[in-house]
Design a protein around this motif. Structure first.
Motif, short mmCIF file in Angstrom:
data_model
loop_
_atom_site.label_atom_id
_atom_site.label_comp_id
_atom_site.label_asym_id
_atom_site.label_seq_id
_atom_site.Cartn_x
_atom_site.Cartn_y
_atom_site.Cartn_z
N GLN A 84 9.98 24.16 20.00
CA GLN A 84 9.29 24.89 19.19
C GLN A 84 8.27 24.26 18.37
O GLN A 84 7.03 24.74 18.34
CB GLN A 84 10.06 25.73 18.16
N GLN B 16 10.77 30.69 11.32
CA GLN B 16 10.70 30.89 12.61
C GLN B 16 12.07 30.21 13.36
O GLN B 16 12.83 30.80 14.04
CB GLN B 16 9.55 30.37 13.47
N SER C 246 15.17 31.93 12.35
CA SER C 246 15.28 33.04 12.90
C SER C 246 15.83 32.94 14.38
O SER C 246 16.44 33.76 15.04
CB SER C 246 13.93 33.87 13.16
N SER C 247 15.32 31.92 14.86
CA SER C 247 15.82 31.43 16.36
C SER C 247 17.31 31.19 16.32
O SER C 247 18.03 31.40 17.47
CB SER C 247 14.87 30.65 16.96
N GLU D 189 19.31 32.15 14.30
CA GLU D 189 20.23 33.25 14.14
C GLU D 189 20.38 33.87 15.53
O GLU D 189 21.69 34.38 15.77
CB GLU D 189 19.58 33.89 13.16
N LYS D 190 19.47 33.89 16.29
CA LYS D 190 19.68 34.77 17.46
C LYS D 190 20.30 33.99 18.56
O LYS D 190 21.36 34.41 19.23
CB LYS D 190 18.36 35.21 18.11
N ASP D 191 20.09 32.73 18.81
CA ASP D 191 20.56 31.64 19.55
C ASP D 191 22.39 31.58 19.59
O ASP D 191 22.88 31.50 20.47
CB ASP D 191 19.94 30.49 19.64
N SER E 275 24.23 33.65 17.41
CA SER E 275 24.83 34.95 16.82
C SER E 275 25.42 34.94 15.63
O SER E 275 26.65 35.17 15.59
CB SER E 275 25.68 35.32 18.10
N GLN F 268 24.68 35.68 11.51
CA GLN F 268 23.83 36.37 10.44
C GLN F 268 23.44 35.70 9.32
O GLN F 268 24.28 35.13 8.63
CB GLN F 268 24.42 37.66 10.05
N ARG G 218 31.79 32.95 10.62
CA ARG G 218 31.84 34.22 11.39
C ARG G 218 33.18 34.28 12.41
O ARG G 218 33.78 35.33 12.31
CB ARG G 218 30.69 33.93 12.48
#
Length: 85
Positions: free
Chosen positions: A14, A42, A45-46, A48-50, A52, A54, A82
């Motif tokens: 990134q 950013q 956020s990446s 968080e997605k990668d 899984s 929250q 989680r």
């Protein structure tokens, strides 16, 4: 790929940097000029997605994670939370 390596690769890709003798897992990424506040959001956020996980607004603001080491510890904690549910 293990979690720490995934995060390191994410930062390197990134922000077009490379962790080496000068930039280490303990380096403050803000002071080193690697990321700024926009890049930080950013990156989280990446992550968080990668991974899984929250993230809440307070996660972005409560503890500003400045190093690969602190980001990795934070992600490990979020994954554990989680998985405990």
């Amino acid at each position: 790929m293990e979690r720490t390596q995934r995060i390191q690769t994410m930062i390197e890709d990134q922000f077009l940097v490379e962790f080496d003798g000068e930039l280490t897992a303990e380096s403050d990424l803000f002071k080193a000029g690697v990321i700024d506040s926009f890049g930080y959001v950013q990156l989280l956020s990446s992550i968080e997605k990668d991974f899984s996980i929250q993230l809440k607004d307070e996660d972005f603001l409560k503890n500003i994670l400045t190093s690969l080491e602190s980001i990795d510890a934070f992600v490990a904690k979020k994954i554990a939370e989680r998985d405990d549910r």
